[in-house]
Design an enzyme around this catalytic site. Structure first.
Site, PDB file in Angstrom:
ATOM      1  N   ASP A  42       7.873 -19.547  28.947  1.00 25.44           N
ATOM      2  CA  ASP A  42       8.118 -19.237  27.513  1.00 25.44           C
ATOM      3  C   ASP A  42       9.394 -18.900  27.194  1.00 25.44           C
ATOM      4  OD1 ASP A  42       8.780 -16.821  29.063  1.00 25.44           O
ATOM      5  OD2 ASP A  42       7.841 -15.483  27.843  1.00 25.44           O
ATOM      6  N   GLU A  43      10.333 -19.787  27.809  1.00 21.63           N
ATOM      7  CA  GLU A  43      11.738 -19.699  27.489  1.00 21.63           C
ATOM      8  C   GLU A  43      12.475 -20.942  27.913  1.00 21.63           C
ATOM      9  OE1 GLU A  43      15.074 -16.242  28.796  1.00 21.63           O
ATOM     10  OE2 GLU A  43      13.748 -16.609  30.191  1.00 21.63           O
TER      11      GLU A  43
END
Length: 152
Positions: A42-43
């Site tokens: 998620d990054e």
């Protein structure tokens, strides 16, 4: 801390859901720029230099990302905007869990100097304790040390 008599319920992980949301978030990033460097599920680091002309300032692009993720995935996200990956990572952590932090290029060094070194990406608890023992608590403390001292 859980108090006496409290009921703790552990929910099972939903790997399929996480994977689907991760893919959607990465697709959102790819809609902004082809220059996406994932860090985790998620990054990611995005180079938005080529998108500014079409989409507006990096701060505007950051807000667009946050709005899209909220609208399409129903979750919040934090975005750091800076001229280097190191500063962008620190900036993204600055206003968690739901914010934007923009660090202009001319203010990057000053921003880093205000932070505790234990917040630096890659500085774990052991390194943080060692640095503290050497009197290095902030980025400013680190910057003030001669290279020879740090190499030793």
């Amino acid at each position: 801390m859980v108090g006496e008599g409290a009921v703790v319920r552990v929910l099972p992980p939903e790997h399929e859901l996480y994977s689907r949301i991760s893919s959607a978030i990465m697709a959102t990033f790819a809609d902004i720029t082809p220059f996406v460097e994932p860090l985790s599920s998620d990054e990611a680091f995005l180079d938005v230099a080529g998108a500014v002309r079409l989409m507006g300032s990096p701060a505007t692009i950051a807000q667009r990302i946050r709005d899209t993720v909220a609208d399409e995935q129903g979750i919040t996200c934090s975005v750091g905007v800076a001229s280097t990956k190191f500063v962008a990572k620190l900036a993204s952590d600055q206003n968690k869990p739901d914010g934007v932090c923009v660090i202009p290029p001319a203010k990057g060094a000053a921003f880093v100097q205000t932070l505790p070194v234990k917040r630096f990406h890659g500085v774990g608890p052991v390194t943080a304790r060692r640095m503290e023992a050497l009197g290095i608590l902030t980025g400013a403390d680190l910057a003030a040390r001669p290279l020879a001292f740090l190499q030793q």
